[in-house]
Design a protein around this motif. Structure first.
Motif, PDB file in Angstrom:
ATOM      1  N   LEU A 253      11.538   7.068  -6.770  1.00 23.19           N
ATOM      2  CA  LEU A 253      12.107   6.653  -8.052  1.00 23.19           C
ATOM      3  C   LEU A 253      11.074   5.949  -8.919  1.00 23.19           C
ATOM      4  CD1 LEU A 253      15.510   5.299  -6.715  1.00 23.19           C
ATOM      5  CD2 LEU A 253      15.234   7.257  -8.261  1.00 23.19           C
ATOM      6  N   ASP A 254      10.200   5.164  -8.287  1.00 26.13           N
ATOM      7  CA  ASP A 254       9.215   4.383  -9.044  1.00 26.13           C
ATOM      8  C   ASP A 254       7.933   4.291  -8.224  1.00 26.13           C
ATOM      9  OD1 ASP A 254       7.732   2.671 -10.546  1.00 26.13           O
ATOM     10  OD2 ASP A 254       9.147   1.000 -10.519  1.00 26.13           O
ATOM     11  N   PRO A 255       7.028   5.257  -8.392  1.00 24.59           N
ATOM     12  CA  PRO A 255       5.785   5.252  -7.592  1.00 24.59           C
ATOM     13  C   PRO A 255       4.922   4.018  -7.810  1.00 24.59           C
ATOM     14  CG  PRO A 255       6.120   7.366  -8.682  1.00 24.59           C
ATOM     15  CD  PRO A 255       7.122   6.420  -9.277  1.00 24.59           C
ATOM     16  N   ALA A 256       5.132   3.306  -8.907  1.00 25.90           N
ATOM     17  CA  ALA A 256       4.322   2.120  -9.195  1.00 25.90           C
ATOM     18  C   ALA A 256       5.010   0.826  -8.757  1.00 25.90           C
ATOM     19  CB  ALA A 256       4.010   2.058 -10.690  1.00 25.90           C
ATOM     20  N   LEU A 257       6.069   0.918  -7.959  1.00 22.53           N
ATOM     21  CA  LEU A 257       6.766  -0.284  -7.502  1.00 22.53           C
ATOM     22  C   LEU A 257       5.904  -0.955  -6.434  1.00 22.53           C
ATOM     23  CD1 LEU A 257       9.284  -2.023  -7.783  1.00 22.53           C
ATOM     24  CD2 LEU A 257      10.396  -0.588  -6.070  1.00 22.53           C
ATOM     25  N   ALA A 258       5.233  -2.028  -6.829  1.00 17.73           N
ATOM     26  CA  ALA A 258       4.194  -2.618  -5.988  1.00 17.73           C
ATOM     27  C   ALA A 258       4.745  -3.140  -4.664  1.00 17.73           C
ATOM     28  CB  ALA A 258       3.492  -3.741  -6.750  1.00 17.73           C
ATOM     29  N   GLU A 259       5.939  -3.763  -4.691  1.00 13.49           N
ATOM     30  CA  GLU A 259       6.498  -4.322  -3.455  1.00 13.49           C
ATOM     31  C   GLU A 259       6.755  -3.225  -2.427  1.00 13.49           C
ATOM     32  OE1 GLU A 259       7.517  -4.873  -6.472  1.00 13.49           O
ATOM     33  OE2 GLU A 259       7.456  -7.033  -6.850  1.00 13.49           O
ATOM     34  N   ALA A 260       7.245  -2.075  -2.890  1.00 13.27           N
ATOM     35  CA  ALA A 260       7.496  -0.967  -1.968  1.00 13.27           C
ATOM     36  C   ALA A 260       6.187  -0.395  -1.436  1.00 13.27           C
ATOM     37  CB  ALA A 260       8.312   0.117  -2.662  1.00 13.27           C
ATOM     38  N   GLN A 261       5.190  -0.262  -2.292  1.00 15.25           N
ATOM     39  CA  GLN A 261       3.886   0.233  -1.850  1.00 15.25           C
ATOM     40  C   GLN A 261       3.289  -0.698  -0.804  1.00 15.25           C
ATOM     41  OE1 GLN A 261       2.299   2.962  -2.331  1.00 15.25           O
ATOM     42  NE2 GLN A 261       2.834   3.880  -4.305  1.00 15.25           N
ATOM     43  N   LEU A 262       3.353  -2.005  -1.061  1.00 14.77           N
ATOM     44  CA  LEU A 262       2.787  -2.970  -0.119  1.00 14.77           C
ATOM     45  C   LEU A 262       3.519  -2.909   1.221  1.00 14.77           C
ATOM     46  CD1 LEU A 262       0.971  -5.325   0.673  1.00 14.77           C
ATOM     47  CD2 LEU A 262       2.602  -6.867  -0.440  1.00 14.77           C
ATOM     48  N   ASN A 263       4.851  -2.886   1.178  1.00 18.35           N
ATOM     49  CA  ASN A 263       5.603  -2.866   2.435  1.00 18.35           C
ATOM     50  C   ASN A 263       5.387  -1.571   3.203  1.00 18.35           C
ATOM     51  OD1 ASN A 263       6.960  -5.396   2.792  1.00 18.35           O
ATOM     52  ND2 ASN A 263       8.195  -4.916   1.007  1.00 18.35           N
ATOM     53  N   ARG A 264       5.208  -0.478   2.485  1.00 15.70           N
ATOM     54  CA  ARG A 264       4.902   0.763   3.203  1.00 15.70           C
ATOM     55  C   ARG A 264       3.525   0.659   3.852  1.00 15.70           C
ATOM     56  NH1 ARG A 264       5.220   6.784   0.641  1.00 15.70           N
ATOM     57  NH2 ARG A 264       3.465   6.002  -0.580  1.00 15.70           N
TER      58      ARG A 264
END
Length: 569
Positions: A253-264
């Motif tokens: 939904l939001d490839p630039a969502l930093a929190e999700a990127q970091l947690n992944r």
């Protein structure tokens, strides 16, 4: 009495001119309504140039320039207010513009003018609170939101804003209560449910948090933040497969969502997938909203460094600095010249430990550095696989003279196993509290015969130590002339003389491991284990995690049993 014909002609011409001005003003308004804002601004600018006394045109132009974020908006707003100083809308817009520019005192004066002019108080306070929150002035934002709900208790947006501000101030119980008030007024607000779910997760109420987050997604399946928070919750619960699925949905939904990127990235590192993990770990600055030091310099990506000067920038806490410093010898061997920035308290210790580098406090000017690398990004280049972790026992060198002094002081305690202890972090947010212990839980270890307990807890804990000594009936040694918080040279010399350090995830344990001393670290699994049962950074560290159904107090009791086997050695 008849009206002279000579007087009628000027009146007619005046009316014609007025009609022409009104027509141009209406044309500008129509252009604005059609979204042709630049043309509307041009029309209004021409109109006020020809008719500078036309207050309505100045007002329209000022508000239009403000909506366009035009650099001349402030001047135009002030000019319009000269004609209508009691215009609440103009005053409020000027206040918001000044607030966005960081000119808080001037903004406050303009907002006060707006309130005096009759602006709707609750709406204005909502706007002002939102703007202050955007400036990270969360205490002032909370005050404005409180004012808004005092004037309009049924304003859901103000309760939601108050909840967000209180969360930023780490007043999580109060934040959750405010968000619940917002949801009573507007139960269908998926964003507020997402925010409440995130807070409940931080409070350790995972079941309630999951219910709120899944409710948010039932209301709006496009809530990337809800998927991201649910993924973080599932990651904390060690349900890695479900966490990955939720994080992937968030990023779809939001490839630039930093929190999700970091947690992944953290999920990949937890599994031991270092290349993928380090790539996503680079999102930490955006996720934590931290400034990037020396961002005007090119970021080093691993290219040859012969003859070039690179600066390693400090980040996160002292414990992280100590851990990431294990990679500095690798970089020093590769580069022409290395500048290391670190917490000011570590400068002398790092200078001795890395004599080939220039060490200076974090925040120093870039100087002649040509490239930069954040300390936490070094592993992406020099620790891209587990086999790249060297077996060197230590990378820090304590002051040899102070080591001798502390050796004598500890020898004066008499025979026995000298064990340094710490029980919590100096940064005790609500989210971190569950990972640590209370000193009164250390009774099983205090009861082990032959231990000489030495305090390594670096915050204000004198009362806790006194109470623990009364409770346990054994001394916990400490020295008033050693500042454990700020004197890392003294603490390193003391730690180098200890037989063992027992601590959770705190800088005391990281320092002991970096010095190569035996460390027993207790706590939950974390990503720094990199998919192993150890922490590859620290060859001398042993981990003790809670088993199913165990508390941290149970872990300490298990360690007490284990240390009875270790003590005779």
């Amino acid at each position: 009495m008849t009206t002279p014909t000579c007087a009628a002609e000027p009146d007619a011409r005046l009316l014609e001119r007025i009609d022409a001005v009104v027509a141009r003003l209406n044309r500008a308004r129509l252009l604005g309504a059609q979204g042709r804002l630049a043309e509307a601004a041009q029309e209004l600018a021409a109109l006020v140039t020809q008719h500078p006394q036309l207050a309505e045109a100045w007002r329209a132009l000022a508000l239009l320039l403000r909506s366009l974020r035009h650099p001349e908006a402030e001047g135009c707003l002030r000019r319009a207010l000269q004609d209508t100083p009691a215009d609440a809308t103009l005053a409020a817009e000027l206040g918001l513009l000044l607030l966005e520019a960081g000119r808080v005192a001037e903004a406050g004066a303009a907002m006060a003018t707006a309130l005096e002019a009759g602006a709707e108080g609750s709406i204005l306070r909502l706007i002002l609170g939102t703007a202050l929150a955007g400036q990270r002035q969360h205490g002032q934002a909370a005050d404005q939101f409180r004012g808004a709900v005092a004037l309009a208790p049924g304003m859901a947006a103000a309760w939601a804003g108050l909840g967000s501000a209180l969360e930023a101030l780490d007043r999580l119980d109060a934040a959750a209560a405010a968000l619940r008030r917002a949801l009573r007024l507007n139960p269908q607000d998926a964003a507020v449910r997402t925010a409440l779910g995130a807070i409940l997760r931080t409070l350790g109420r995972d079941g309630d948090a999951e219910l709120e987050l899944r409710h948010a997604l039932a209301l709006a399946t496009n809530q990337a933040a809800a998927y991201a928070n649910l993924g973080a919750l599932l990651l904390h619960r060690k349900d890695d497969a479900a966490a990955e699925l939720s994080l992937d949905r968030a990023l779809a939904l939001d490839p630039a969502l930093a929190e999700a990127q970091l947690n992944r990235g953290i999920l990949h590192l937890t599994r031991g997938d270092l290349p993928a993990g380090w790539r996503s770990y680079g999102w930490r600055f955006a996720a934590r909203r931290n400034a990037v030091p020396h961002d005007d310099l090119p970021l080093w990506a691993g290219e040859p460094l012969a003859g070039r000067c690179i600066v390693v920038t400090a980040e996160q806490g002292v414990g992280d600095e100590l851990m990431f410093a294990s990679a500095l010898p690798d970089l020093i061997a590769m580069a022409g010249r290395v500048i290391v920035e670190c917490d000011a308290r570590l400068v002398s210790l790092f200078t001795r430990s890395f004599p080939q580098a220039t060490v200076r406090p974090r925040g120093s000017p870039a100087g002649d550095a040509e490239l930069r690398i954040p300390a936490g990004s070094l592993p992406q280049i020099v620790r891209d696989r587990l086999s790249a972790f060297p077996t060197r026992p230590s990378w820090l060198v304590p002051d040899p003279d102070r080591v001798v002094v502390w050796g004598r002081r500890l020898a004066a305690l008499g025979p026995g196993l000298r064990v340094g202890i710490a029980w919590r972090s100096g940064l005790m947010t609500t989210e971190r509290r569950a990972a640590y212990t209370r000193l009164d839980q250390w009774g099983p270890l205090a009861a082990v015969p032959g231990l000489r307990l030495v305090n390594l807890q670096y915050d204000d804990c004198a009362a806790e130590l006194d109470e623990a000594e009364r409770r346990f009936g054994v001394p916990i040694h400490r020295w008033p002339d050693l500042d454990l918080k700020d004197d890392f040279e003294g603490t390193a010399a003391l730690t180098a003389n200890l037989d063992l350090v027992i601590a959770p995830a705190v800088s005391s344990a990281e320092l002991a491991g970096a010095l190569g001393g035996p460390v027993w670290r207790f706590g939950h699994r974390d990503w720094t284990q990199l998919g192993t049962g150890v922490r590859p950074w620290y060859p001398s560290m042993r981990l003790f995690g809670p088993r199913a159904g165990e508390s941290m107090g149970d872990v300490l009791a298990r360690m007490a049993i284990e240390i009875t086997r270790f003590a005779p050695a």
